[in-house]
Enzyme design. Structure first.
Site, short mmCIF file in Angstrom:
data_model
loop_
_atom_site.label_atom_id
_atom_site.label_comp_id
_atom_site.label_asym_id
_atom_site.label_seq_id
_atom_site.Cartn_x
_atom_site.Cartn_y
_atom_site.Cartn_z
CD1 TRP A 125 -12.43 6.90 -47.50
CD2 TRP A 125 -12.32 5.28 -48.64
NE1 TRP A 125 -12.79 6.13 -46.52
CE2 TRP A 125 -11.82 4.96 -48.00
CE3 TRP A 125 -11.94 4.17 -49.97
CZ2 TRP A 125 -12.59 3.48 -46.87
CZ3 TRP A 125 -12.06 2.95 -49.32
CH2 TRP A 125 -12.25 2.49 -47.74
CG ASN A 126 -16.03 2.55 -50.77
OD1 ASN A 126 -17.29 4.14 -51.50
ND2 ASN A 126 -17.22 1.89 -50.63
CG HIS A 162 -16.45 13.62 -50.62
ND1 HIS A 162 -15.58 12.03 -50.84
CD2 HIS A 162 -16.12 13.32 -52.23
CE1 HIS A 162 -16.31 11.40 -51.61
NE2 HIS A 162 -16.13 12.11 -52.81
CB ALA A 163 -14.51 10.50 -47.71
N GLY A 203 -21.61 5.27 -45.21
CA GLY A 203 -20.33 5.98 -44.71
C GLY A 203 -20.68 4.19 -43.71
CB SER A 204 -18.56 3.86 -40.91
OG SER A 204 -18.68 5.23 -40.56
CD GLU A 211 -28.38 3.27 -49.36
OE1 GLU A 211 -27.57 2.81 -48.76
OE2 GLU A 211 -29.27 3.95 -50.21
CG LEU A 212 -25.39 3.63 -42.59
CD1 LEU A 212 -26.25 3.47 -40.94
CD2 LEU A 212 -24.28 5.08 -43.06
CB CYS A 219 -21.24 -0.83 -48.91
SG CYS A 219 -22.31 -0.22 -50.99
CD GLU A 227 -18.58 -2.38 -44.03
OE1 GLU A 227 -18.72 -1.65 -42.94
OE2 GLU A 227 -18.85 -2.48 -45.12
P1 NAP Z 1 -16.57 6.99 -42.86
O1 NAP Z 1 -15.55 6.94 -41.98
O2 NAP Z 1 -18.09 6.61 -41.98
O3 NAP Z 1 -16.39 8.25 -43.64
C1 NAP Z 1 -17.61 8.61 -44.28
C2 NAP Z 1 -18.61 10.52 -44.57
O4 NAP Z 1 -18.63 10.32 -43.04
C3 NAP Z 1 -16.67 10.87 -44.83
O5 NAP Z 1 -17.29 11.94 -45.48
C4 NAP Z 1 -16.33 11.03 -43.22
O6 NAP Z 1 -15.46 12.34 -43.25
C5 NAP Z 1 -17.90 11.15 -42.47
N1 NAP Z 1 -17.83 11.17 -41.12
C6 NAP Z 1 -17.42 9.99 -40.30
N2 NAP Z 1 -17.86 9.99 -39.10
C7 NAP Z 1 -19.10 11.53 -38.61
C8 NAP Z 1 -19.51 12.45 -38.39
N3 NAP Z 1 -19.42 11.89 -37.31
N4 NAP Z 1 -19.90 13.81 -37.94
C9 NAP Z 1 -19.69 14.28 -39.83
N5 NAP Z 1 -19.18 13.35 -40.96
C10 NAP Z 1 -18.79 11.79 -40.31
O7 NAP Z 1 -16.68 5.51 -43.81
P2 NAP Z 1 -15.50 5.14 -45.34
O8 NAP Z 1 -14.47 4.81 -44.16
O9 NAP Z 1 -15.15 6.51 -45.78
O10 NAP Z 1 -16.11 4.22 -45.67
C11 NAP Z 1 -16.78 3.26 -45.73
C12 NAP Z 1 -18.20 2.39 -44.92
O11 NAP Z 1 -18.84 2.89 -45.93
C13 NAP Z 1 -18.25 1.48 -45.17
O12 NAP Z 1 -19.16 0.81 -43.35
C14 NAP Z 1 -19.17 1.01 -45.77
O13 NAP Z 1 -19.83 -0.02 -46.22
C15 NAP Z 1 -19.79 2.60 -46.05
N6 NAP Z 1 -20.58 2.28 -47.37
C16 NAP Z 1 -21.71 2.10 -47.27
C17 NAP Z 1 -22.66 2.35 -49.14
C18 NAP Z 1 -23.44 2.07 -48.81
O14 NAP Z 1 -23.98 2.17 -49.62
N7 NAP Z 1 -24.56 1.31 -48.06
C19 NAP Z 1 -21.50 2.67 -49.99
C20 NAP Z 1 -19.92 3.33 -49.87
C21 NAP Z 1 -19.76 2.78 -48.38
P3 NAP Z 1 -14.13 12.13 -42.43
O15 NAP Z 1 -13.24 11.45 -43.56
O16 NAP Z 1 -13.70 13.87 -42.37
O17 NAP Z 1 -13.65 11.36 -41.39
#
Ligand code: NAP
Length: 453
Positions: free
Chosen positions: A130-131, A155-156, A206-207, A228-229, A262, A358
């Site tokens: 979502w960020n 999407h988130a 995502g995370s 991309e975490l 991120c 983080e």
């Molecule tokens: P998140 O909780 O991991 O969610 C990201 C996406 O993954 C959402 O669509 C989420 O869906 C989904 N998801 C989570 N757990 C899942 C699973 N077990 N199976 C399938 N889908 C799953 O992360 P966030 O809080 O939205 O974003 C923040 C994180 O993203 C931070 O750690 C940040 O550093 C990282 N990030 C990395 C980059 C990069 O380019 N490296 C860029 C931006 C952000 P739901 O919302 O439905 O749970």
């Protein structure tokens, strides 16, 4: 199941929607499956014209898109508009450059003719955060579509209207049915989709937690994935840094997007000789940020996207203070729903959450070091490896230090950012694979060798 989204500033219910049932998911996957071959056979010039039309639609609808982003995840209006323009620019860039990146490469061998071609993989599942609710999608989508892939987006769960708005943009631009689909699904349903034979590959932004689960599911099916975490980028301040520039950029690097980036600077690794001066001016500048309604022009610090994320950030801050870190600014939740003020922790040391984890919000961790060598050691003392920056008046010295940083993206005297012309991605627990530039467009292709004896 009904999912409710909450406005991060007001705490009011924003939107309710139902998760898709099996029949609705099947309809999206069937449409993608039907479209894949036709899209792969569509001439590159036609795909490029559609990408340009998508860029045009993004710009034409920027007002609506901005309001949805701000209501759903609290982004400042001007930050949202800049994000939309960046997406349109990426569409234009790949429309212009995909042919060059995808050109067949003749290789001299003992064959009468041998070469490498880049063929699409098919349908890619994109799981997005979502960020940057529009940019993260387009960073993957623009090159993937130009390479001839089709995509489905999960999407988130707190940005469902952003997902639907993206689909509307693509439809309005004339993208054929099935080339892009949206799945409103939970994480268990996502695991089933990864297993579906029509899904050829997966990309996640995502995370680390999501990465472990999705990479395991994709690995179980031997499907290609890009991860991309998270990151905990070091912002290395050497004793000869230009303080005016460094402090100004430190504030932007840490507090833009309420710190939920991120590649935000998260650990400020500062050489002792300049540390007091840097910290004093950094605190003074950060204290001027105004947390408030993200729709208002005067607001310069957005709320965090959700209250649970704000509470988790505060837990990390409290635990770091309990272990000896000093709060120089902020460090107490705001009275608004998900607001957290600009915060700075000094004396951050190994073992503290602010050192090891983080901090995905507006909290800067100061780590004081003796000299350049210790700065490099501390900058690299993390399980993450996404980005890093070095600040010094001596550009050659900055470059030497940047080359020693164990990360995917290293900047000197500039804030780490993504640029369509440069590959983007991390190492270690920040993930693997690359987005953007030629490396990004090649990730979701079959790099195929052809040999004619
Ligand atoms: P998140 O909780 O991991 O969610 C990201 C996406 O993954 C959402 O669509 C989420 O869906 C989904 N998801 C989570 N757990 C899942 C699973 N077990 N199976 C399938 N889908 C799953 O992360 P966030 O809080 O939205 O974003 C923040 C994180 O993203 C931070 O750690 C940040 O550093 C990282 N990030 C990395 C980059 C990069 O380019 N490296 C860029 C931006 C952000 P739901 O919302 O439905 O749970």
């Amino acid at each position: 199941m009904t999912v409710e989204t909450i406005n991060p500033h007001t705490g009011q219910s924003e939107y309710r929607h139902e998760l898709m049932d099996a029949a609705a998911i099947e309809a999206v996957l069937a449409a993608a499956g039907d479209a894949a071959e036709r899209w792969a056979a569509t001439p590159l010039e036609e795909r490029g014209a559609l990408l340009r039309a998508i860029g045009h639609q993004l710009r034409a609808r920027r007002g609506d898109l901005q309001r949805i982003m701000t209501a759903e995840m609290g982004k400042l209006g001007k930050e949202a508009l800049a994000e939309i323009e960046k997406c349109a620019g990426a569409c234009d860039y790949y429309a212009d450059h995909a042919a060059g990146y995808l050109r067949e490469e003749i290789v001299e061998t003992d064959a009468s003719r041998s070469y490498v071609r880049y063929e699409p993989l098919g349908c890619v599942l994109a799981v997005m955060p979502w960020n940057f609710p529009i940019w993260q999608v387009f960073r993957f989508l623009a090159p993937a579509l130009m390479a001839g892939n089709v995509a489905v987006l999960k999407h988130a769960s707190n940005v469902p209207r952003c997902a639907d708005a993206i689909a509307l943009v693509l439809r309005a631009a004339g993208l054929p049915e099935g080339v892009f689909g949206v799945l409103h699904i939970d994480n268990e349903q996502a695991a089933d989709v990864i297993r579906d034979a029509r899904i050829a590959a997966v990309t996640l932004t995502g995370s680390e937690r999501a990465g472990r689960s999705i990479a395991a599911n994709a690995g179980d099916q031997l499907k290609k994935c890009v991860m991309e975490l998270g990151g905990s980028d070091a912002f290395v301040v050497l004793e000869d840094a230009d303080l005016d520039l460094t402090v100004r950029q430190a504030v932007a690097a840490r507090f833009a997007n309420a710190g939920q980036t991120c590649i935000a600077a998260k650990r400020f690794v500062v050489v002792e000789a300049i540390a007091d001066a840097f910290v004093e001016r950094f605190v003074e500048a950060a204290a001027k940020l105004r947390l408030g309604d993200p729709q208002h022009e005067a607001t310069t610090l957005a709320p965090m996207a959700r209250q649970d994320l704000r509470d988790e950030l505060h837990r990390q801050v409290r635990a770091s203070i309990d272990q000896g870190a000093r709060a120089l600014l902020g460090c107490e939740p705001d009275a608004s729903h998900a607001g957290y003020p600009a915060s700075i922790l000094d004396g951050v040391a190994p073992g503290m959450p602010a050192y090891e984890e983080e901090l995905f919000g507006p909290v800067a961790a100061i780590l004081r070091v003796r000299d350049e060598d210790e700065a490099v050691r501390v900058a690299n003392d993390t399980t993450f490896g996404l980005g890093g920056s070095v600040w010094t008046r001596d550009a050659a010295r900055g470059e030497r230090v940047a080359r020693r940083l164990r990360c995917g993206v290293a900047f000197v005297n500039a804030i780490v950012r993504s640029d369509v012309r440069l590959p983007f991605g991390g190492i270690k627990r920040s993930g693997y694979g690359r987005e953007l530039a030629g490396h990004g467009i090649h990730e979701f292709t079959n790099i195929k060798s052809v040999y004619v004896a």
